[in-house]
Scaffold this active site. Structure first.
Site, PDB file in Angstrom:
ATOM      1  N   LYS A  53      -3.488  11.129-146.149  1.00 21.64           N
ATOM      2  CA  LYS A  53      -3.508  11.695-147.508  1.00 21.64           C
ATOM      3  C   LYS A  53      -2.878  10.719-148.508  1.00 21.64           C
ATOM      4  CE  LYS A  53      -3.584  16.331-145.583  1.00 21.64           C
ATOM      5  NZ  LYS A  53      -2.846  17.542-145.159  1.00 21.64           N
ATOM      6  N   GLN A  97       3.179  19.935-145.566  1.00 23.98           N
ATOM      7  CA  GLN A  97       2.390  19.811-144.333  1.00 23.98           C
ATOM      8  C   GLN A  97       2.854  20.849-143.306  1.00 23.98           C
ATOM      9  OE1 GLN A  97      -0.252  17.617-143.978  1.00 23.98           O
ATOM     10  NE2 GLN A  97      -0.662  18.710-142.067  1.00 23.98           N
ATOM     11  N   ASP A 120      -3.034  22.711-152.145  1.00 26.38           N
ATOM     12  CA  ASP A 120      -3.555  23.159-150.855  1.00 26.38           C
ATOM     13  C   ASP A 120      -4.216  24.536-150.972  1.00 26.38           C
ATOM     14  OD1 ASP A 120      -3.537  21.443-148.720  1.00 26.38           O
ATOM     15  OD2 ASP A 120      -1.422  21.779-148.228  1.00 26.38           O
TER      16      ASP A 120
END
Ligand code: NDP
Length: 318
Positions: A53, A97, A120
């Site tokens: 990412k 994460q 997200d």
């Protein structure tokens, strides 16, 4: 019959090319979108994902920061970090994460993220907007799947679609996106009876169970589209022999490496399906591309600008 392979890497590259002028336009206005990634501990898979990412941000010229609290971090410390990132004007997107260590209340942490920076799409506000079909930040993997379908002109409207998996991050948002695009959606899970029979009725099957090569050719109607979201690492030679029976090259690679990445769909399904995403190289690259797209979208929306056209709007089918 051999299925058309839906190449996720090519679509990712296409999306990056489309994002370039948007990034340049923001740059001309003195805005460089920024993504803050929070990675707790040393989970090897998570480390690989976060590295990819950050590399994507660098490739596109976005700003990125990595915050790496120790494995022993408390919920309070995580909330403090998220609060700081929420207040920073140079941070447009915050990515936590998953999974987080057991002692951390993941729900509270995800809810603490400013919905305007929720790239997200996991915050209840983002999910609520998705349920109502309002524009907003949509979870990256499901919106990446929509890009694969849209860019390959795969029909969704009126189509019987079966989802294998109902997680908050893949199955449920995926079901909503398909519903908004007017598919007729069936959602299956671990308590569903006779999965193969239900899957066989669908023209579109999306597998997101985290079960290596569980979807067999006799689950799939001839010509159906199969999207394989699963990413599973296998290391059992007997399992590898079952999965790669017709793929001697991949079996040999497994033998050399001692492990392999496989999807939820058995590779032999390629002989039945009309179109299929490979693993790796299918849905995975799109997840990162949509994260980049969401970060740029968040940067614009936070400054009161309309979002660009790349990310699929949840209400696009209405
Ligand atoms: P979860 O474990 O959170 O959810 C799995 C879902 O599958 C659950 O709803 C579960 O049912 C269902 N399920 C599990 N076993 C069976 C079974 N035997 N029969 C029917 N249903 C079953 O996983 P995620 O949604 O987070 O991820 C799914 C897969 O996708 C994983 O392999 C993951 O690595 C991959 N992934 C890939 C991404 C990408 O970028 N390509 C991004 C995110 C995930 P129940 O609810 O009843 O427990």
């Amino acid at each position: 019959m051999t299925a058309r392979i839906l190449d996720g890497n090519a679509i990712r590259d296409q999306i990056y090319t489309e994002l370039q002028p948007e990034i340049a336009e923001l740059g001309a206005a003195g805005i460089r979108p920024g993504l803050a990634a929070v990675l707790v501990g040393h989970n090897p898979a998570s480390e690989v994902y976060v590295r990819s990412k950050i590399a994507a941000c660098e490739k596109l010229g976005l700003r990125s920061w990595l915050f790496a609290p120790a494995e022993s971090v408390s919920t309070a410390e995580m909330l403090q970090l998220i609060g700081e990132l929420n207040r920073r004007d140079d941070v447009d997107g915050i990515l936590v994460q998953l999974p987080l260590p057991r002692q951390v209340d993941a729900r509270r942490v995800l809810e603490a993220v400013d919905p305007a920076k929720d790239v997200d799409g996991f915050h209840p506000v983002s999910l609520g907007r998705l349920v109502r079909g309002e524009p907003g930040l949509v979870a990256c993997t499901p919106s990446g799947v929509m890009e694969i379908l849209r860019r390959n002109s795969i029909a969704i409207e009126g189509v019987p679609a079966v989802l294998l998996g109902r997680s908050d991050i893949v199955g449920k948002p995926m079901a909503l996106l398909l519903l908004h695009a007017n598919a007729t959606v069936t959602i299956c899970h671990s308590k569903t009876r006779d999965l193969p029979q239900i899957a066989r009725r669908a023209d579109l099957v999306i597998a997101a169970m985290g079960r290596p090569a569980m979807v067999m050719p006799d689950w799939i109607r001839t010509g159906a589209t199969v999207i394989d979201v699963g990413i599973n690492r296998i290391s059992d030679p007997a399992e590898a022999a079952r999965i790669f029976a017709k793929l001697p090259q991949r079996l040999e690679q497994f033998r050399q490496k001692g492990s392999a990445l496989v999807g939820d769909v058995h590779p032999d399904v390629v002989e039945i399906a009309g179109a299929i995403t490979p693993v790796p190289g299918g849905v995975g690259p799109l997840t990162i591309a949509m994260l980049m797209s969401n970060t740029i979208k968040a940067a614009r929306l936070r400054r009161g600008q309309a979002a660009g056209a790349t990310a699929a709007s949840p209400a696009s089918g209405h």
